[in-house]
Design an enzyme around this catalytic site. Sequence first.
Site, short mmCIF file in Angstrom:
data_model
loop_
_atom_site.label_atom_id
_atom_site.label_comp_id
_atom_site.label_asym_id
_atom_site.label_seq_id
_atom_site.Cartn_x
_atom_site.Cartn_y
_atom_site.Cartn_z
CD GLU A 166 7.88 -30.58 26.75
OE1 GLU A 166 7.37 -30.29 25.67
OE2 GLU A 166 7.82 -31.73 27.27
CD GLU A 353 9.67 -30.40 22.11
OE1 GLU A 353 8.61 -31.06 22.25
OE2 GLU A 353 10.68 -30.59 22.80
#
Length: 448
Positions: A166, A353
């Site tokens: 991320e 995720e």
Amino acid sequence: MARLDFPKDFVWGTATASYQIEGAAKEGGRGPSIWDTFSHTPGKVVGGDTGDVACDSYHRYEEDIALLKKLGVKAYRFSIAWPRIYPQGTGELNQEGLDYYSRVVDALIAAGIEPCATLYHWDLPQALQDQGGWANRSTIDAFVRYAETVFQAFDGKIKQWITFNETWCVSFLSNTLGIHAPGLKDLQLGVTVAHHCLVAHGLTVQKFRALGIKGEIGTTHNLGWCEPYTNSPEDVEAARRSRAWGNEWFMDPTFKGTYPQFLVEWFKTKGAEVPIQPGDMETIAQKIDFIGINFYTGNYGRYKKNEGLFDCEDVQVGFDRTFMDWNVYPEALYKTLKWVHEEYGDTPIYITENGACYDDTLTEDNRIHDELRTAYFRKHFIQCHRLIESGVPLKGYFAWSLLDNFEWAEGYRKRFGIVYTDYETLARHPKDSYYFIQKVIAESGLDA
């Protein structure tokens, strides 16, 4: 009732991150990270919580791997803590840190579980932050050296590598919005950090190839979906800007070697420019073996002057909300990954995720009936099946998270785990969602 069967080679897994679960913050030769500093700064984390103990997985990893084996996953995504390998970021190697991860990796392999390692899940050594952190290009060199050390230590054992987790969070959430460590608030800083992380990713992929490491390497971007509230040009452009901040700003350099020009120009109006040096964009756009996508939510946006960074107002249209106050918008997963495939080609995709936070209650018989989380997973599994049937090269799914853990600036009050962590005793208790996923894996599908 419709039956949705997944391919037999589909990779089911679950995921965690080092600072969120390991604890043992001052053990094993580990140096301090920016999250140690941030969490120990009053007012930065809800409840004054820190990752000093977390889930104590540093000492309890065998118990956690037993839970993974019982769950039936093919793979486990975890992150390696840079400060355990190089406590000062550079300089002297800490062999004790490598030895710890060697024990974890060997235990996973013995349990029949493929280790998938993330090199950077936000725990930058504080010593490097003291020298400017990711805004300092020398941090790129330090990261590549750290990566090289880990590649060589686990060559042949870890066959799937993720460079960064991320990058939007590493850059903008942490250095522009100030919500995560190091907690700074500057748009130019966020743009600079994002670029340097992308360059570090590209150089790391080059190093992986040059060393001849066995296995695959990719990166993970967190993507979302902002749907225009109407088809008016103003709403369409506002939603596009908002969506591109998290999507195209990272995906375009990774796959095309360019930044989206319309957003480059928008940032210039805000006083921020990308500090590109010769060769940077070619470096970033190294061919990768897969792309990891973290996905949680989406929204509807419409134009509103001076609303946020992009003149885009969030409009609530009746979505259910998680305990993080995020919309439950499963179809946005389908839209996002279909867009990735159409825009960036046939690179294999892993959902690295996906999950939901709810306020779980432990019953007297140590059960957790998390119906909302179970429903969230079910709805998103259906969208995964739609994607596969639509020809999108979705190869695997990692549920976030194995354990309730230190949820960054939210501390311990926000639970994402499919296993409940009792933070007083550190006992683990599988939730109903754990058993739901266990059944889906065992049957390689579900009833819709």
